[in-house]
Scaffold this active site. Structure first.
Site, mmCIF file in Angstrom:
data_model
loop_
_atom_site.group_PDB
_atom_site.id
_atom_site.type_symbol
_atom_site.label_atom_id
_atom_site.label_comp_id
_atom_site.label_asym_id
_atom_site.label_seq_id
_atom_site.Cartn_x
_atom_site.Cartn_y
_atom_site.Cartn_z
ATOM 1 N N HIS A 95 49.130 58.306 58.006
ATOM 2 C CA HIS A 95 50.408 57.730 57.614
ATOM 3 C C HIS A 95 51.685 58.513 58.137
ATOM 4 C CE1 HIS A 95 53.519 55.770 55.312
ATOM 5 N NE2 HIS A 95 52.673 54.842 55.299
ATOM 6 N N GLU A 165 52.397 50.796 62.206
ATOM 7 C CA GLU A 165 53.543 50.850 61.276
ATOM 8 C C GLU A 165 54.644 51.497 62.050
ATOM 9 O OE1 GLU A 165 52.184 50.780 57.108
ATOM 10 O OE2 GLU A 165 52.186 52.745 57.730
HETATM 11 P P1 PGA Z 1 56.837 49.483 52.935
HETATM 12 O O1 PGA Z 1 55.808 50.694 53.249
HETATM 13 O O2 PGA Z 1 55.856 48.223 52.885
HETATM 14 O O3 PGA Z 1 57.358 50.036 51.802
HETATM 15 O O4 PGA Z 1 57.853 49.632 54.073
HETATM 16 C C1 PGA Z 1 54.749 50.563 54.217
HETATM 17 C C2 PGA Z 1 53.887 51.796 54.380
HETATM 18 O O5 PGA Z 1 54.496 53.061 54.411
HETATM 19 O O6 PGA Z 1 52.719 51.678 54.367
#
Ligand code: PGA
Length: 253
Positions: A95, A165
């Site tokens: 992440h 992401e």
């Molecule tokens: P968010 O976070 O939905 O609050 O933008 C997503 C993540 O960090 O996996």
């Protein structure tokens, strides 16, 4: 066809176990809805046991991180074996918030391998920190995918999930999430990179998720137009009503 995937990344919330139990109570009221998809709840480590026991009707247990090696002693880390013993079925690796603390793509690839060996599905997170007009971020993405999957064979790669992401789109309002056309383009690019590395068949088998400010305002468009298999959701996963709406969008696709 496999069910759509929804991963609830609770990060370091809710602030108490009692609040976590309240949240699960609300989610359990919508069990028939959540059962229509593959829901994974990734709570903070200390809540694993309680969340595992209370999420059986809605989905499976997940973890937010994991030690790269199982056997050697590392203070403060949690191994794949421990996660397994709690019933964890999926683990988020790489992440961006962990990469920001110094985690390298090489470590991510080690964690990915360790997870697969233990029978836990790794969700390998990738994403550029910013977008430039020249499209350099595509190259960044290619390298990050290559390094984060280093040493894995085709079969291993096809069992992993990839979560795209873009770091700049995390933790914003729904309006600031990635546009669905840009998501569709990124997903095609990720499949192309996977195809170059592992062949077309493997590339097609990998489930690609999107994460970054997913909520009730954008889930439907992102899933309809983005070419993804599901979502990795942060803040909105702490709001049962919003989760309901995201789940609805995934099912309706
Ligand atoms: P968010 O976070 O939905 O609050 O933008 C997503 C993540 O960090 O996996």
């Amino acid at each position: 066809m496999k069910k759509p995937i929804l991963v609830a990344n609770w990060k370091n919330s809710p602030p108490s176990l009692d609040e976590a139990k309240d949240l699960l109570k609300e989610l359990n009221k919508k069990a028939p809805l959540f059962k229509k998809l593959s829901l994974f709840v990734a709570p903070p480590f200390p809540y694993l046991s309680e969340v595992g026991a209370r999420s059986k009707k809605i989905g499976s247990l997940a973890a937010q991180d994991m030690a790269a090696v199982s056997k050697s002693p590392v203070t403060g880390s949690v191994s794949a074996d421990i996660l397994k013993s709690f019933g964890v079925r999926l683990v988020i690796v790489g992440h961006s918030e962990r990469r920001a603390l110094g985690e390298t793509s090489l470590q991510v690839s080690e964690k990915t391998k360790t997870a697969l060996k233990a029978g836990i599905v790794p969700v390998v997170c990738v994403g550029e920190t910013e977008r430039d007009h020249e499209g350099e971020y595509f190259e960044f993405l290619r390298e990050q995918i290559k390094d984060s999957l280093a040493g894995l064979n085709k079969q291993a790669v096809s069992s992993a999930f990839i979560a795209y992401e873009p770091v700049w789109a995390i933790g914003k309002s729904g309006k600031e999430a990635l546009a669905s056309a840009d998501l569709a383009q990124a997903v095609i690019f990720i499949r192309k990179v996977l195809s170059d590395l592992y062949g077309r068949k493997t590339a097609e088998e990998v489930s690609i998720l999107y994460g970054g400010s997913v909520d009730h305002t954008n889930a439907e468009t992102l899933v309809k137009e983005g070419g993804i298999k599901g979502f990795l959701v942060g803040r909105a996963s702490l709001k049962p009503k919003v989760m309901e709406s995201i789940a609805g969008a995934l099912i309706a696709k």
